[in-house]
Scaffold this motif. Structure first.
Motif, PDB file in Angstrom:
ATOM      1  N   SER A   1     -43.541  55.114 -25.955  1.00  0.00           N
ATOM      2  CA  SER A   1     -43.274  55.151 -24.329  1.00  0.00           C
ATOM      3  C   SER A   1     -41.489  54.337 -23.839  1.00  0.00           C
ATOM      4  O   SER A   1     -41.880  53.115 -24.125  1.00  0.00           O
ATOM      5  CB  SER A   1     -44.258  54.640 -23.051  1.00  0.00           C
ATOM      6  N   PRO A   2     -40.315  54.677 -24.055  1.00  0.00           N
ATOM      7  CA  PRO A   2     -39.930  55.917 -24.284  1.00  0.00           C
ATOM      8  C   PRO A   2     -40.212  56.660 -25.811  1.00  0.00           C
ATOM      9  O   PRO A   2     -40.371  55.760 -26.342  1.00  0.00           O
ATOM     10  CB  PRO A   2     -38.626  56.709 -24.017  1.00  0.00           C
TER      11      PRO A   2
ATOM     12  N   ASN B   1     -36.377  55.568 -31.526  1.00  0.00           N
ATOM     13  CA  ASN B   1     -35.348  56.568 -30.740  1.00  0.00           C
ATOM     14  C   ASN B   1     -36.121  57.059 -29.518  1.00  0.00           C
ATOM     15  O   ASN B   1     -36.953  57.094 -29.424  1.00  0.00           O
ATOM     16  CB  ASN B   1     -34.888  57.642 -31.444  1.00  0.00           C
ATOM     17  N   PRO B   2     -35.455  56.000 -27.839  1.00  0.00           N
ATOM     18  CA  PRO B   2     -34.307  56.434 -28.108  1.00  0.00           C
ATOM     19  C   PRO B   2     -33.938  54.862 -27.625  1.00  0.00           C
ATOM     20  O   PRO B   2     -32.587  54.069 -27.727  1.00  0.00           O
ATOM     21  CB  PRO B   2     -34.081  57.100 -26.956  1.00  0.00           C
TER      22      PRO B   2
ATOM     23  N   PRO C   1     -36.443  63.398 -21.013  1.00  0.00           N
ATOM     24  CA  PRO C   1     -36.966  64.029 -21.561  1.00  0.00           C
ATOM     25  C   PRO C   1     -38.050  63.530 -22.284  1.00  0.00           C
ATOM     26  O   PRO C   1     -38.612  63.622 -23.161  1.00  0.00           O
ATOM     27  CB  PRO C   1     -36.065  65.200 -22.125  1.00  0.00           C
ATOM     28  N   TYR C   2     -37.906  61.936 -22.955  1.00  0.00           N
ATOM     29  CA  TYR C   2     -37.693  60.741 -23.994  1.00  0.00           C
ATOM     30  C   TYR C   2     -39.397  60.245 -23.523  1.00  0.00           C
ATOM     31  O   TYR C   2     -39.713  59.466 -23.627  1.00  0.00           O
ATOM     32  CB  TYR C   2     -36.665  59.755 -23.354  1.00  0.00           C
ATOM     33  N   PHE C   3     -39.618  60.346 -21.677  1.00  0.00           N
ATOM     34  CA  PHE C   3     -41.251  59.836 -21.197  1.00  0.00           C
ATOM     35  C   PHE C   3     -42.014  61.552 -21.443  1.00  0.00           C
ATOM     36  O   PHE C   3     -42.179  62.395 -20.765  1.00  0.00           O
ATOM     37  CB  PHE C   3     -40.640  59.744 -20.157  1.00  0.00           C
ATOM     38  N   SER C   4     -43.465  60.582 -21.737  1.00  0.00           N
ATOM     39  CA  SER C   4     -44.355  61.745 -21.885  1.00  0.00           C
ATOM     40  C   SER C   4     -44.809  62.061 -20.825  1.00  0.00           C
ATOM     41  O   SER C   4     -45.552  62.555 -19.922  1.00  0.00           O
ATOM     42  CB  SER C   4     -45.796  61.764 -22.813  1.00  0.00           C
ATOM     43  N   ALA C   5     -44.695  61.139 -19.301  1.00  0.00           N
ATOM     44  CA  ALA C   5     -45.164  60.218 -18.024  1.00  0.00           C
ATOM     45  C   ALA C   5     -44.364  60.467 -17.570  1.00  0.00           C
ATOM     46  O   ALA C   5     -42.956  60.382 -17.696  1.00  0.00           O
ATOM     47  CB  ALA C   5     -46.476  59.414 -18.000  1.00  0.00           C
ATOM     48  N   GLU C   6     -44.461  60.150 -16.254  1.00  0.00           N
ATOM     49  CA  GLU C   6     -43.659  59.303 -15.421  1.00  0.00           C
ATOM     50  C   GLU C   6     -42.790  58.171 -15.806  1.00  0.00           C
ATOM     51  O   GLU C   6     -42.391  57.667 -15.692  1.00  0.00           O
ATOM     52  CB  GLU C   6     -43.709  59.764 -13.799  1.00  0.00           C
ATOM     53  N   PRO C   7     -41.097  58.717 -15.694  1.00  0.00           N
ATOM     54  CA  PRO C   7     -40.248  57.328 -16.492  1.00  0.00           C
ATOM     55  C   PRO C   7     -40.185  56.149 -14.667  1.00  0.00           C
ATOM     56  O   PRO C   7     -40.399  56.845 -14.055  1.00  0.00           O
ATOM     57  CB  PRO C   7     -38.813  58.310 -16.321  1.00  0.00           C
TER      58      PRO C   7
END
Length: 481
Positions: free
Chosen positions: A205-206, A257-258, A439-445
């Motif tokens: 994450s990310p 990435n990223p 979009p690079y985070f599976s939960a809240e950024p």
């Protein structure tokens, strides 16, 4: 690139003029179009092929091009597809995890920006950096190989498997390699093989949105594990394994990435030890090893090269270093999991087309291959330096916590309170396409971010102009904190 752009422009011009011709009417000859628009025969051919693909014209060898009749154009009555909403969701309540496919994070880097927009959101090398001549020559040579159109072994052509094994290093052998249709396909196979629907899967994450999309489409539950400049944090990885019961961790140890982070030497062994103690696999997505910058120094070996116990399932690809259409990659694994990976790939795709595998062999075995890699390495370093310098000069508000020595992008943190979607939209209006961080985070950024790619632009001049346009967007946007 210019030829393709000219073809699209000519197709648009001819599209506007089609009403001048009756149904079945003959269009001007290719020679007449060449003379009238002062373009090459290849451009005319591309334009007519585009219109034929759209069903607007019909080409007849030896006769020319004709405006399509309504029957030929394939016009069909508008139907009612509303019933599909029920069919697609009828069994949703029985699924442990929803399978709605959100490809938005992937499409951001695949979408072609409007004409005149600078492409800071790209995920592939600009055509000027691609080895087009070398790929064309390799494809031509491959086409003359005896048996090139014969069915290949389902695991891949032996010589290509051997090449991938050598590039991974360690004790990996050709027998432990399966040729795949690019990295995305290999990741899909690996996740399907290692985790059943509804299972948790640990992710950085990310992380790469395409992998999150694969996981969610397979009904998996991504569980985030934070990374810093030295890669994934081992203590948090161990905690995540214990809390979730996951048996898979997906990571990008090199030029992630990223963020661009590289897993530090002291963490490499820790990650493997933690996964081994959890009885879990590590999917190593080694996606940009061949896009190292000129000033990077010696690279660490892939995790798979230091893994005698079969913990690592290694994914690599030639695509990023060549062309988005050169989709050849590999999976490498040890032990019983290799048979499962092989079975799933066979069911999904049978095998990678042999001509493409043979072309890959021709390319990587040619003197042009190391020359290409050196040229890209030098150019990516220069572009990274230009983009970093321009950002520091014109957008110092954007935090740049890590400058990578490989890959093709920078990861920027926005000031607290910034409206990320509004800023991305303002940038596009100003003529520069950037990638949002969400979009690079599976939960809240934890904060707003932007990813800026320097691979898909023409060069330093376009990078400087892109930053200038982004500055304009920031100055005129209410999204800024």
């Amino acid at each position: 690139m210019q030829e393709r752009s000219s073809g699209a422009e000519l197709a648009e011009q001819l599209r506007k003029e089609l009403d001048r011709y009756s149904s079945g009417g003959k269009l001007p000859s290719s020679r007449a179009l060449v003379e009238r628009f002062r373009v090459s025969p290849v451009t005319v051919s591309r334009a007519l092929a585009q219109l034929a693909a759209e069903g607007l014209v019909v080409t007849r060898p030896g006769a020319g091009a004709f405006r399509a009749s309504p029957r030929e154009s394939g016009a069909a009555p508008v139907g009612d597809t509303s019933w599909q909403e029920v069919a697609l969701s009828a069994d949703g309540s029985a699924e442990p995890s929803p399978r709605t496919v959100d490809a938005s994070g992937v499409l951001v880097s695949l979408a072609t920006p409007p004409p005149g927009v600078i492409e800071f959101n790209g995920g592939y090398l600009h055509p000027s950096l691609q080895p087009e001549q070398a790929m064309g020559a390799a494809l031509s040579r491959a086409g003359r190989r005896p048996g090139v159109w014969a069915r290949p072994p389902v695991e891949g052509v032996p010589e290509l498997r051997e090449w991938f094994a050598r590039s991974i290093g360690g004790a990996i052998t050709a027998a432990e390699v399966i040729v795949a249709a690019g990295g995305q396909s290999a990741l899909t196979t690996a996740l399907r093989a290692l985790a059943p629907p509804g299972a948790p899967v640990l992710v950085e994450s990310p992380t790469y949105p395409g992998m999150l999309a694969i996981a969610r489409a397979a009904g998996l539950r991504p569980v985030p594990v934070p990374v810093d400049a030295d890669g994934v944090k081992p203590a948090l990885l161990a905690d995540a394994f214990k809390a979730s019961g996951a048996r898979v961790f997906v990571c990008q140890p090199l030029f992630q990435n990223p963020t661009g982070a590289a897993l530090s030497a002291d963490r490499r062994g820790e990650v493997l030890r933690i996964a081994r103690e959890a009885g879990a696999f590590v999917i190593e997505d080694d996606f940009v090893r061949r896009l190292v910058h000129e000033d990077a120094g010696p690279l660490p070996r892939p995790l798979a090269a230091d893994d005698p116990d079969g913990v690592v399932v290694h994914v690599s690809s030639l695509t990023k270093a060549t062309s988005p259409s050169f989709r050849v990659g590999a999976l490498a694994a040890r032990g019983p999991v290799l048979e499962r990976l092989r079975a799933i790939q066979v069911v999904d795709t049978f095998f990678v087309p042999r001509p493409l595998q043979e072309a890959a062999l021709e390319l990587v075995g040619s003197p042009a291959w190391p020359r290409h890699l050196r040229a890209v390495s030098r150019e990516l370093k220069n572009r990274r330096n230009v983009l970093t310098s321009e950002l520091r000069m014109h957008l110092p508000e954007l935090a740049l916590p890590h400058i990578p020595s490989g890959g093709y992008h920078l990861w920027l943190r926005l000031p607290d309170g910034t409206d990320e979607p509004a800023l991305v939209a303002a940038a596009l209006r100003a003529g520069v396409a950037v990638t949002p961080g969400r979009p690079y985070f599976s939960a809240e950024p934890p904060a707003g971010h932007l990813r800026l790619s320097f691979a898909g632009v023409t060069g330093a001049g376009e990078i400087a102009e892109g930053v200038r346009r982004l500055r304009t967007a920031v100055n005129g946007s209410t999204a800024w904190a």
